[in-house]
Write a protein that holds these residues in place. Structure first.
Motif, PDB file in Angstrom:
ATOM      1  N   PRO A   1       0.807  -1.202  -0.126  1.00  0.00           N
ATOM      2  CA  PRO A   1      -0.078  -0.059   0.058  1.00  0.00           C
ATOM      3  C   PRO A   1       1.018   1.297   0.054  1.00  0.00           C
ATOM      4  O   PRO A   1       2.106   1.313   0.892  1.00  0.00           O
ATOM      5  CB  PRO A   1      -0.628  -0.128   1.510  1.00  0.00           C
ATOM      6  CG  PRO A   1      -0.870  -1.594   1.747  1.00  0.00           C
ATOM      7  CD  PRO A   1       0.568  -2.104   1.086  1.00  0.00           C
TER       8      PRO A   1
ATOM      9  N   PRO B   1      -3.456  -7.654  -6.826  1.00  0.00           N
ATOM     10  CA  PRO B   1      -3.790  -6.293  -6.045  1.00  0.00           C
ATOM     11  C   PRO B   1      -3.550  -5.131  -7.058  1.00  0.00           C
ATOM     12  O   PRO B   1      -3.840  -4.087  -6.706  1.00  0.00           O
ATOM     13  CB  PRO B   1      -2.842  -6.365  -4.749  1.00  0.00           C
ATOM     14  CG  PRO B   1      -2.887  -7.753  -4.423  1.00  0.00           C
ATOM     15  CD  PRO B   1      -2.637  -8.515  -5.836  1.00  0.00           C
TER      16      PRO B   1
ATOM     17  N   ASN C   1      -6.814   2.556  -5.453  1.00  0.00           N
ATOM     18  CA  ASN C   1      -6.464   2.702  -4.003  1.00  0.00           C
ATOM     19  C   ASN C   1      -5.894   3.919  -3.994  1.00  0.00           C
ATOM     20  O   ASN C   1      -6.104   4.721  -2.860  1.00  0.00           O
ATOM     21  CB  ASN C   1      -5.526   1.417  -3.721  1.00  0.00           C
ATOM     22  CG  ASN C   1      -5.205   1.648  -2.282  1.00  0.00           C
ATOM     23  OD1 ASN C   1      -6.119   1.399  -1.344  1.00  0.00           O
ATOM     24  ND2 ASN C   1      -3.942   2.007  -1.900  1.00  0.00           N
TER      25      ASN C   1
ATOM     26  N   LEU D   1      -5.904  -3.043  -8.828  1.00  0.00           N
ATOM     27  CA  LEU D   1      -6.741  -1.952  -8.011  1.00  0.00           C
ATOM     28  C   LEU D   1      -5.804  -0.768  -7.712  1.00  0.00           C
ATOM     29  O   LEU D   1      -6.134  -0.122  -6.808  1.00  0.00           O
ATOM     30  CB  LEU D   1      -7.679  -2.732  -6.777  1.00  0.00           C
ATOM     31  CG  LEU D   1      -8.684  -3.376  -7.280  1.00  0.00           C
ATOM     32  CD1 LEU D   1      -9.185  -4.266  -6.116  1.00  0.00           C
ATOM     33  CD2 LEU D   1      -9.817  -2.524  -7.794  1.00  0.00           C
ATOM     34  N   ARG D   2      -4.558  -0.806  -7.864  1.00  0.00           N
ATOM     35  CA  ARG D   2      -3.492  -0.150  -7.593  1.00  0.00           C
ATOM     36  C   ARG D   2      -3.951   1.207  -7.667  1.00  0.00           C
ATOM     37  O   ARG D   2      -3.943   2.286  -6.931  1.00  0.00           O
ATOM     38  CB  ARG D   2      -2.319  -0.139  -8.152  1.00  0.00           C
ATOM     39  CG  ARG D   2      -1.186   0.750  -7.779  1.00  0.00           C
ATOM     40  CD  ARG D   2       0.206   0.089  -8.467  1.00  0.00           C
ATOM     41  NE  ARG D   2      -0.006   0.216  -9.905  1.00  0.00           N
ATOM     42  CZ  ARG D   2       0.106  -0.756 -10.786  1.00  0.00           C
ATOM     43  NH1 ARG D   2       0.777  -1.889 -10.059  1.00  0.00           N
ATOM     44  NH2 ARG D   2       0.185  -0.884 -11.852  1.00  0.00           N
TER      45      ARG D   2
ATOM     46  N   TYR E   1      -6.331  -7.247   2.027  1.00  0.00           N
ATOM     47  CA  TYR E   1      -6.311  -7.938   0.712  1.00  0.00           C
ATOM     48  C   TYR E   1      -4.954  -8.121   0.027  1.00  0.00           C
ATOM     49  O   TYR E   1      -4.245  -9.355  -0.259  1.00  0.00           O
ATOM     50  CB  TYR E   1      -7.180  -7.502  -0.446  1.00  0.00           C
ATOM     51  CG  TYR E   1      -7.241  -8.345  -1.836  1.00  0.00           C
ATOM     52  CD1 TYR E   1      -7.661  -9.615  -1.728  1.00  0.00           C
ATOM     53  CD2 TYR E   1      -6.606  -7.879  -2.991  1.00  0.00           C
ATOM     54  CE1 TYR E   1      -7.898 -10.293  -2.958  1.00  0.00           C
ATOM     55  CE2 TYR E   1      -6.614  -8.491  -3.995  1.00  0.00           C
ATOM     56  CZ  TYR E   1      -7.218  -9.855  -4.063  1.00  0.00           C
ATOM     57  OH  TYR E   1      -7.347 -10.400  -4.981  1.00  0.00           O
TER      58      TYR E   1
ATOM     59  N   TYR F   1      -8.267  -3.046   1.112  1.00  0.00           N
ATOM     60  CA  TYR F   1      -7.283  -3.078   0.086  1.00  0.00           C
ATOM     61  C   TYR F   1      -5.892  -3.664   0.972  1.00  0.00           C
ATOM     62  O   TYR F   1      -5.167  -4.419   0.368  1.00  0.00           O
ATOM     63  CB  TYR F   1      -7.167  -1.934  -0.730  1.00  0.00           C
ATOM     64  CG  TYR F   1      -5.763  -1.997  -1.908  1.00  0.00           C
ATOM     65  CD1 TYR F   1      -6.072  -2.864  -2.835  1.00  0.00           C
ATOM     66  CD2 TYR F   1      -4.792  -1.486  -1.441  1.00  0.00           C
ATOM     67  CE1 TYR F   1      -5.155  -2.720  -4.004  1.00  0.00           C
ATOM     68  CE2 TYR F   1      -3.868  -1.753  -2.497  1.00  0.00           C
ATOM     69  CZ  TYR F   1      -3.929  -2.434  -3.740  1.00  0.00           C
ATOM     70  OH  TYR F   1      -2.899  -2.515  -4.408  1.00  0.00           O
TER      71      TYR F   1
END
Length: 454
Positions: free
Chosen positions: A47, A261, A268, A264-265, A103, A100
């Motif tokens: 993240p 993941p 996010n 969806l970067r 996840y 996220y």
């Protein structure tokens, strides 16, 4: 904890969208954490942490510290979520952001062989999808300009019905019964299988609307990703994120390709940018206010009244035959009135501040501690219902509450030391300004000649 510098200013209210805000519009201070993780090879991305710290927010109340649970009431993650639900009405950004993060962790920890079926969505793929979507939109515009009879339906529901093909049925997909995905086996996901076919149908409709084929369900975490699409991505979703039409299509292209993941970067990043640049500074600014609206207005009226009464007393003493020294008595009222008015203008009641208390929030007044905990857990449910509170019982009950009871609502102690430090600094600033202005007014009235009218 000591006081902050006397030139401290609380965070400014952020009204603009982070989409249109430049970094120059964000006052960068100390205590920020910079750097962003990027995926290499098959490793999922970490993240990102945007290096933006708004001026007026100390390190102890930074965004990462709140999210990581390092703060006390009324500045905890739960308080932040309640603010987004009941005040700013944009809780979906925090709910998606926290899902996220979880996840990415679960995907990284999955040790099953089918993880290889979910390759990374690279930046080159992202750029290619954007280019392809832009080309399709340009071709669409050219065709519509040649067919004005069709163009009259642009932007209407008729256009959407005409463009959206029928979603492919899951019965025709030979891979519609996949083996268990890692999250099913490990039990680490809060995903619930109820309504699985409904989520799959909604996801397929979204893919079809974006012009891509529905993906094979053999990929890991695909069922959970269907639920993410139905909850956060599609038009009319209960927690639809604020995505443009192009951003929505790009992310659906990515999710049709992989459940990694990295798909969806960008979504996010947008949610995190909104949280850091808008929601977080507005939350801290709101938390500094220790009284409800009725109490703050009452404090402003009280401060203004003290100033008017003190000025009237000073005028009466000046017009009288009494000695000049008596006129200094009005300074007491001026100091109290001006300090109260300045603090109230910043959302603070000096009486509540003297006890380091703040009013209990309206949504917490009429529920027991157990019910409050249950509501808190539901607000953190990644796949819950829409973030609407209009039907909650407290709304009507608080509306019927009389003004006096609102002014003197129940109070609780402020546990967060950094917030008390900010309030102490604002109170001291108010007192210093009050002393300065009261001193000038006193000097003017004392220096004035007697009126000798009575």
């Amino acid at each position: 904890m000591g006081l902050l510098p006397l030139n401290y200013r609380r965070p400014s209210y952020v009204a603009g969208s982070p989409r249109t805000m430049s970094d120059d519009q964000i006052s960068v201070g100390s205590g920020g954490s910079g750097g962003s993780g990027s995926a290499n090879g098959s490793n999922p991305p970490k993240p990102t942490k945007l290096a933006t710290v708004v001026a007026g927010i100390p390190d102890a109340l930074g965004f990462d510290r709140i999210i990581d649970g390092g703060t006390c009431p009324p500045c905890t993650t739960r308080d932040f979520m309640n603010y987004l639900i009941y005040v700013e009405r944009s809780a979906e950004n925090l709910q998606f952001f926290m899902w996220y993060r979880d996840y990415v962790k679960r995907f990284n920890e999955a040790k099953t062989s089918d993880i290889a079926l979910a390759p990374e969505w690279t930046q080159a793929m992202e750029d290619d999808a954007v280019t392809r979507i832009q080309r399709e939109q340009a071709d669409k515009i050219r065709k519509e300009t040649k067919t004005p009879a069709i163009a009259i339906f642009n932007g209407t529901d008729f256009e959407k019905r005409r463009e959206v093909p029928k979603a492919p049925g899951s019965d025709t997909n030979p891979f519609s019964s996949p083996p268990q995905t890692p999250n099913d086996r490990d039990g680490s996901s809060d995903y619930v299988s109820t309504g699985e076919q409904s989520y799959r149908a909604q996801a397929n409709e979204a893919f079809a609307a974006a012009g891509v084929k529905a993906p094979f369900t053999i990929q890991p975490f695909r069922k959970e990703m269907d639920r993410v699409i139905a909850t956060y991505i599609t038009d009319g979703a209960p927690r639809q994120l604020n995505l443009s039409d192009r951003e929505q299509k790009v992310v659906l292209h990515a999710l049709a390709y992989t459940t990694h993941p990295s798909a969806l970067r960008e979504v996010n990043k947008l949610a995190e940018s909104t949280l850091r640049r808008q929601a977080h500074p507005n939350f801290i600014r709101w938390s500094i206010c220790n009284g409800n609206t009725a109490r703050v207005i009452f404090a402003r009226v009280l401060g203004g009244s003290l100033i008017v009464v003190s000025t009237a007393i000073a005028l009466a003493l000046t017009l009288s035959s009494l000695g000049r020294g008596y006129r200094a008595v009005a300074a007491i009222g001026w100091v109290l009135g001006i300090a109260t008015l300045i603090a109230a203008w910043k959302g603070m009641c000096v009486v509540l501040h003297g006890m380091h208390h703040h009013h209990v929030r309206p949504w917490e007044l009429f529920v027991s501690e157990e019910d409050a905990d249950d509501l808190g857990k539901r607000s953190f449910d990644s796949f819950g219902s829409a973030n609407s509170y209009e039907e909650e019982p407290w709304v009507v009950r608080y509306h019927k509450r009389n003004l006096i009871r609102k002014i003197f609502d129940r109070e609780v102690w402020i546990q967060e030391p950094a917030l008390r430090q900010i309030q102490d600094t604002i109170f001291l600033q108010s007192m210093l300004c009050a002393l300065l202005i009261a001193g000038l007014l006193t000097a003017i009235f004392v220096a004035s000649p007697k009126g000798n009218f009575f």
